[in-house]
Structure formats: structure tokens, C-alpha cells
Design a protein around this motif. Structure first.
Motif, PDB file in Angstrom:
ATOM      1  N   TYR A  91       0.862  -1.191   0.000  1.00 24.65           N
ATOM      2  CA  TYR A  91       0.000   0.000   0.000  1.00 24.65           C
ATOM      3  C   TYR A  91       0.893   1.234   0.000  1.00 24.65           C
ATOM      4  N   HIS A 108      -4.419   0.290  -4.352  1.00 23.18           N
ATOM      5  CA  HIS A 108      -3.423   0.264  -3.277  1.00 23.18           C
ATOM      6  C   HIS A 108      -2.486   1.466  -3.315  1.00 23.18           C
ATOM      7  N   PHE A 132      -6.946   0.799   6.172  1.00 25.78           N
ATOM      8  CA  PHE A 132      -6.731  -0.364   5.312  1.00 25.78           C
ATOM      9  C   PHE A 132      -6.396  -1.571   6.175  1.00 25.78           C
ATOM     10  N   VAL A 139      -2.742  -6.020   1.251  1.00 25.62           N
ATOM     11  CA  VAL A 139      -3.887  -5.247   1.724  1.00 25.62           C
ATOM     12  C   VAL A 139      -5.148  -5.867   1.138  1.00 25.62           C
ATOM     13  N   VAL A 142      -9.897  -1.516   1.895  1.00 21.06           N
ATOM     14  CA  VAL A 142      -9.673  -0.103   2.218  1.00 21.06           C
ATOM     15  C   VAL A 142     -11.032   0.511   2.523  1.00 21.06           C
TER      16      VAL A 142
END
Length: 204
Positions: A91, A108, A132, A139, A142
């Protein structure tokens, strides 16, 4: 694991030798700086740790806010390519642009945006922070967390109008009698040269 950059001038970044024709030395230096920092982070990362990059930078294609943002580097070469973020970066949390947005449609790589409007050009922005969630080295989600606006920014009038209509519109706001002064709204009108803090006289 998190690593970040700050605001660098062209003389702060690494010098990249033998650049191809047309490649900007500043953007090449910033890219090299991220590559060096990422290599060090990878050498320290333990299994299952995501790598998070932070950056105060202007990315190519980023939507700029009027009135409230300044170029980071004089000369117009400050816009950076999202390609500088390696696939190992789970991220990239970016700052500088005030409008919440993804970079290159990549979920990301994001600007969270400013948590409050910093000019009247930003009144309609969705102000937020982003949370996130990670699973292992990636990840997985979000989530925007909306920031309530403590002080309103109002355009009165939205189009040029006689002063009598402007005063009538201000009177019609009917603000609570016990509203603390620090919560009085800011206003800007088509009749006004600039923004001013609204002050309303109330009869006892």
C-alpha cells in the motif's frame, strides 16, 4: 513495515547516471530513492509483514485542487509515475493533493485527501481518513472513515446579487443563538473579493 519519503528538492535526491534522453533527473532520483529504501525494507522484513510506503508527492494524473495547493518543485517536473512503486509495496499512502483519489486506478496507491476543506474549491470534497486492513503481506480492504465538518463553508450568494438580497440570505441562515464563535461559518460570495468570517448580530 513502513517507509516514507519527505519533500525533496532536485539536489536532495540521488543522482542517476547515464539517463536516457528525455528522462527527468529529479523523477529518476526519486524513483531510485524509493528503490533503495524498498531494498533495505525487504532485507529486514519478516514473513507475513506487509510493506507500506508513504510519500508527500504529486503523482502523474492526480487531480489538483484550485487555490490551496502549490507545486512541490519549481519547474513543473514534480509529477511522478506510479510505476516507481514496486509490486512488493502492499500500500502507498500519499499526501499533498487534497482530493481523495486513487492513482492510475490502482486501489493500493491512494491519496487519502485532506480531513477538512482548505479552500472554497474543496467544499464538495468527501473529507475522510482511510483505514486499510492487511492479511499477511497484502492489503485486503480499504475503508473510508468520513470526517464530520465542524465549521461550514458557505457561498452566499452563489451568483452575483444586489446587496439587499445578500443581507437577506445571511439573515435567513438563522444560526443557533448559542453557537460558539469558533463554530461560526466562513462565507464567500460572488460579490466578495475574498473569504471572510461570518459574524451575525443577534437582537436580544
Amino acid at each position: 513495515m513502513v517507509f516514507s519519503d519527505s519533500i525533496f528538492t532536485p539536489r536532495d535526491v540521488p543522482r542517476v547516471a547515464d539517463l536516457a534522453e528525455g528522462v527527468d533527473p529529479y523523477t529518476a532520483g526519486i524513483t531510485a530513492l524509493y528503490q533503495q529504501t524498498l531494498a533495505y525494507a525487504l532485507s529486514l522484513r519478516q514473513a507475513g509483514q506487509p510493506i507500506i510506503a508513504l510519500g508527500h508527492c504529486h503523482m502523474v494524473g492526480g487531480e489538483v485542487s484550485q487555490d490551496s495547493e502549490r507545486p512541490i518543485v519549481i519547474g513543473g517536473s514534480e509529477a511522478l509515475s506510479a510505476k516507481m512503486f514496486d509490486a512488493n509495496i502492499a500500500y502507498a499512502a500519499l499526501g499533498h493533493l487534497h482530493l481523495a483519489q486513487m492513482v492510475g486506478q490502482q486501489a493500493h496507491i491512494r491519496y487519502c485527501g485532506s480531513p477538512i476543506p482548505l479552500s472554497f474549491a474543496e467544499v464538495a470534497y468527501p473529507h475522510q481518513v482511510l483505514r486499510f486492513d492487511t492479511a499477511g503481506e497484502t492489503v485486503v480492504d480499504v475503508t473510508p472513515l468520513w470526517v464530520p465538518r465542524a465549521v461550514d463553508l458557505l457561498r452566499i450568494p452563489k451568483k452575483a446579487a444586489p446587496m439587499a438580497e445578500v443581507l437577506a440570505a445571511l439573515a435567513a441562515l438563522n444560526l443557533p443563538a448559542d453557537l460558539p464563535p469558533e463554530q461560526y461559518p466562513f462565507f464567500r460570495g460572488a460579490n466578495c473579493a475574498g473569504a471572510a468570517r461570518a459574524r451575525f448580530a443577534r437582537a436580544n
